[in-house]
Scaffold this active site. Sequence first.
Site, PDB file in Angstrom:
ATOM      1  N   CYS A  54       0.816  -1.218   0.000  1.00  0.00           N
ATOM      2  CA  CYS A  54       0.000   0.000   0.000  1.00  0.00           C
ATOM      3  C   CYS A  54       0.845   1.262   0.000  1.00  0.00           C
ATOM      4  CB  CYS A  54      -0.904  -0.019   1.235  1.00  0.00           C
ATOM      5  SG  CYS A  54      -1.795   1.514   1.514  1.00  0.00           S
ATOM      6  N   TRP A  87      -7.590  -6.810   5.932  1.00  0.00           N
ATOM      7  CA  TRP A  87      -6.169  -7.149   6.021  1.00  0.00           C
ATOM      8  C   TRP A  87      -5.979  -8.225   7.087  1.00  0.00           C
ATOM      9  CZ3 TRP A  87      -3.365  -5.256   2.199  1.00  0.00           C
ATOM     10  CH2 TRP A  87      -3.771  -4.076   1.576  1.00  0.00           C
ATOM     11  N   VAL A 120     -11.823  -1.026   6.204  1.00  0.00           N
ATOM     12  CA  VAL A 120     -10.649  -1.247   7.057  1.00  0.00           C
ATOM     13  C   VAL A 120      -9.412  -0.927   6.242  1.00  0.00           C
ATOM     14  CG1 VAL A 120      -9.354  -2.943   8.394  1.00  0.00           C
ATOM     15  CG2 VAL A 120     -11.855  -2.997   8.380  1.00  0.00           C
ATOM     16  N   VAL A 122      -5.182   0.594   5.865  1.00  0.00           N
ATOM     17  CA  VAL A 122      -3.850   0.803   6.413  1.00  0.00           C
ATOM     18  C   VAL A 122      -3.285   2.061   5.768  1.00  0.00           C
ATOM     19  CG1 VAL A 122      -3.339  -1.601   6.931  1.00  0.00           C
ATOM     20  CG2 VAL A 122      -2.909  -0.759   4.638  1.00  0.00           C
ATOM     21  N   TYR A 185      -5.468   5.934  -8.879  1.00  0.00           N
ATOM     22  CA  TYR A 185      -6.614   5.132  -8.463  1.00  0.00           C
ATOM     23  C   TYR A 185      -7.875   5.548  -9.213  1.00  0.00           C
ATOM     24  CZ  TYR A 185      -4.089   2.867  -4.696  1.00  0.00           C
ATOM     25  OH  TYR A 185      -3.205   2.087  -3.996  1.00  0.00           O
TER      26      TYR A 185
END
Length: 343
Positions: A54, A87, A120, A122, A185
Amino acid sequence: MSASAGSPAEGNASYGHKEFKRSTSHFADRVTADGRDGWPVEAGRYRLVVSRACPWAGRALVARRLLGLESALSLAVTDPIQDDRSWRFTLDPGGRDPVLGIRFLSEAYDARESGCPGGVSVPALVDVPSGKLVTNDYQQITLDFTTEWTALHREGAPDLYPEPLRDEIDAVMEGIYRDVNNGVYRAGFASEQSAYEAACRDVFRRLELTSERLARRRYLVGETITEADIRLFSTLVRFDAVYHGHFKCNRWKLSEDPVLWAYARDLFQTPGFGDTIDFDHIKRHYYQVHAGINPTGVVPLGPDLAGWLTPHHRAELGGRPFGDGTPPGPVPAGEEVPATGRP
């Protein structure tokens, strides 16, 4: 990663099949020197959860290394293959994080707030004693590492957000975020031709402007590495491996722009940058998780990574990477990137 399109709650197959909109960070508490949000800076109290795939988490990995926070802030690395439950810690013995004792990062989110919106994501800072998520504010986490965690910085840590340059840094980062960090993205997850074309044009327009800026200066702002360089690097290092092909940002490769390619190699070869990058994790995550874009899950063999270690000659432009500071020390034992992920 933090995107509403194809968040784990909706399933990996949804990527590329709905309008893309990046989620705001639902948990925006800050860990500060004075603890004003209830989370004071404290060595050993928090755990940084990342995926090496990421780019948003990659920023936190670089800042943590450059500032020497490894001994004060422990690290959890998730499996790059994210399933529909979020994750997961399948890289650890027994499939559980050895410090938090959980199998999925979503458990730390649920401990803070059950059924939270936004998915969720990171990077995430988790409070070890309570097991609760503290923040997933990827835009603020690294700035706070620099400005709020100073008591725990290593000797010789650089100033990544120097006060006299903050307005310029913020302005540069805003354009890079909109058109490059998030732009790839918007292009890759676009479900309509017009949306894709608009995003792709934005990506390359900003890259061309940035290349012009870096033609005569080693770093984006000032004479040293700053937060702006960390944020641009996080996208550039992934560009040829995944964004050029998988996200269709293919007007040209990073390696075809002499300035940006040399700039990216300069940073990659700087301690604290390239030693956080796992190209194996990067490629497997994008090509195998985004099932809506790449339904076969086939991961390409290329590109050849050897070029990342070739001379860049950027030192000829001057500048001092760490200012009056020093490079970070060796990567801590247990945090080294496996050979499969390195050039």
